[in-house]
Design a protein around this motif. Structure first.
Motif: not given
Length: 421
Positions: A181-186, A210
């Motif tokens: 989470p967080g890293l994937s969206d960024w 992801t």
């Protein structure tokens, strides 16, 4: 057996000069260079899906079964046994994995996929090692037997199960997927900006963090684990000596039969795991014919990788990438790959001119010019070419790398205990 003795033997200079091995820094350099080239093609062609998170995630999932089959081939051939039967062992892995998976859960299916493939490997070992039958003949026989055996079993197992048929299993519960989470969206946001190289790196890393199946993590870890076992342990040294010079290995106290059996059984288990991955992770069901020749492609990836885990993984990744392009973007993505291939051929021309191979350089230049013209005059490629693109890529890569290959010296050669006396 004296490990130091064999180490000294294996470290002796080879006739004809040595050649540079694919070490980790070289592999990373090749990946970085390839990514920069793909980024350039993406910017020129406008095919922004070439390095998207979805593209890389799909490529990884498609590459894993091929890499596992390639690892299986590597284990067997490093011990001197050619394993054409990888396809059949994958078929056994798909059936056993699905049969156990829909009844007792996906991880039980994974274990039974390993067992199914290992049984195929054991059969191949008995035929080739004990009875000294030609390895190609045995591998073809294993492929035919595996297909017939699984078709027969499907009739009274899946055919009578709720939601199944004689050609398809009931649905299997999925294995847990992980996303950071967080890293994937960024990373997805950064990739969507379509910056040169930076967005491509973000897309590649994002695809690796992801919706990643836990079985994918296990499969990827098996690649460095295989390298460590075969190249950094006494066991691996003895096993590889059986594929280089079994007579010399026997004279030093190695039980050649035992190591060949272990190698071929592990080879079958790896291929079976690849088959289980197809049934449990890729589709969630067993389907007749779902391996689609991936055992043979895994063998091709192993040859491309010069019988080394790192090079083999690059070959599997290349096929997975091109196949994912076909599935996601079809004609547009494959059309962009024409430009990539043309640029690569220009590099080949420069290299061949440097080596003073003028005839080969002229042929490569003509092919590059033809691809440039094809790319410039068209906006898409025929659907038939899109379907064939992954297989054409495999053939081209093998053809270009064939002159730099070195198989184990005793690979495929018959061996009888005590034949050196």
């Amino acid at each position: 057996m004296s490990t130091s003795t064999v180490s000294a033997t294996s470290a002796a200079p080879k006739k004809g000069g040595g050649r540079r091995k694919l070490t980790l820094p070289w592999i990373l350099l090749i990946i970085a260079g390839g990514l920069a080239l793909i980024s350039l093609v993406r910017v020129i062609s406008g095919a922004d899906d070439l390095t998207s998170v979805g593209q890389i995630s799909g490529a990884l999932q498609l590459a894993v079964p091929i890499a596992l089959a390639g690892l299986g081939g590597l284990w067997a051939e490093r011990a001197g046994v050619v394993n054409i039967g990888l396809e059949g062992m994958m078929v056994l892995g798909t059936w056993f994995g699905a049969w156990a998976g829909y009844q007792w859960g996906p991880w039980t299916g994974v274990v039974m996929g390993l067992v199914g493939g290992a049984l195929g490997g054991l059969l191949h070992a008995i035929i080739t090692v004990t009875f000294n039958v030609n390895h190609i003949v045995s591998g073809v026989a294993v492929n035919i037997l595996a297909i017939g055996f699984t078709q027969y079993l499907s009739n009274f197992t899946f055919g009578e199960a709720p939601g199944g048929s004689s050609k398809q299993s009931p649905r299997i519960e999925p294995i847990t997927e992980i996303t950071i989470p967080g890293l994937s969206d960024w990373l997805a946001t950064l990739q969507a900006k379509h910056w040169f190289f930076v967005s491509d790196v973000a897309g590649v890393v994002g695809g690796l963090v992801t919706n990643l199946s836990l079985l994918t993590v296990v499969a990827v870890l098996l690649i460095p684990a295989t390298w460590w076992v075969l190249w950094r342990t006494a066991f691996g040294l003895r096993l590889r000596s059986c594929g280089e010079n079994p007579v010399a290995a026997e004279s030093l106290g190695v039980n050649v039969y035992k190591y060949k059996y272990i190698a071929v059984i592990v080879s079958g288990a790896m291929a079976g795991l690849g088959g289980a991955f197809l049934a449990i992770v890729s589709t969630g069901i067993y389907q007749e014919g779902q391996t689609g020749g991936r055992g043979y492609i895994g063998l091709a990836a192993m040859i491309f990788g010069n019988w080394m885990p790192g090079g083999m993984s690059l070959g599997a990744g290349l096929f997975g990438f091109t196949y994912s392009l076909k599935l996601r973007g079809g004609a547009e993505n494959v059309h962009a790959m024409l430009l990539l291939l043309a640029i690569l051929l220009v590099a080949v021309v420069v290299w061949q001119l440097y080596k003073k191979k003028h005839v080969q350089a002229a042929i490569s230049a003509a092919c590059a010019a033809g691809l440039f013209v094809w790319y410039t005059l068209t906006d898409a490629v025929p659907s038939q070419f899109v379907d064939a693109a992954p297989y054409v890529t495999t053939l081209l890569v093998l053809a270009l790398s064939a002159q730099r290959l070195r198989m184990p010296k005793a690979d495929g050669m018959p061996y009888r205990k005590g034949q050196g006396k």
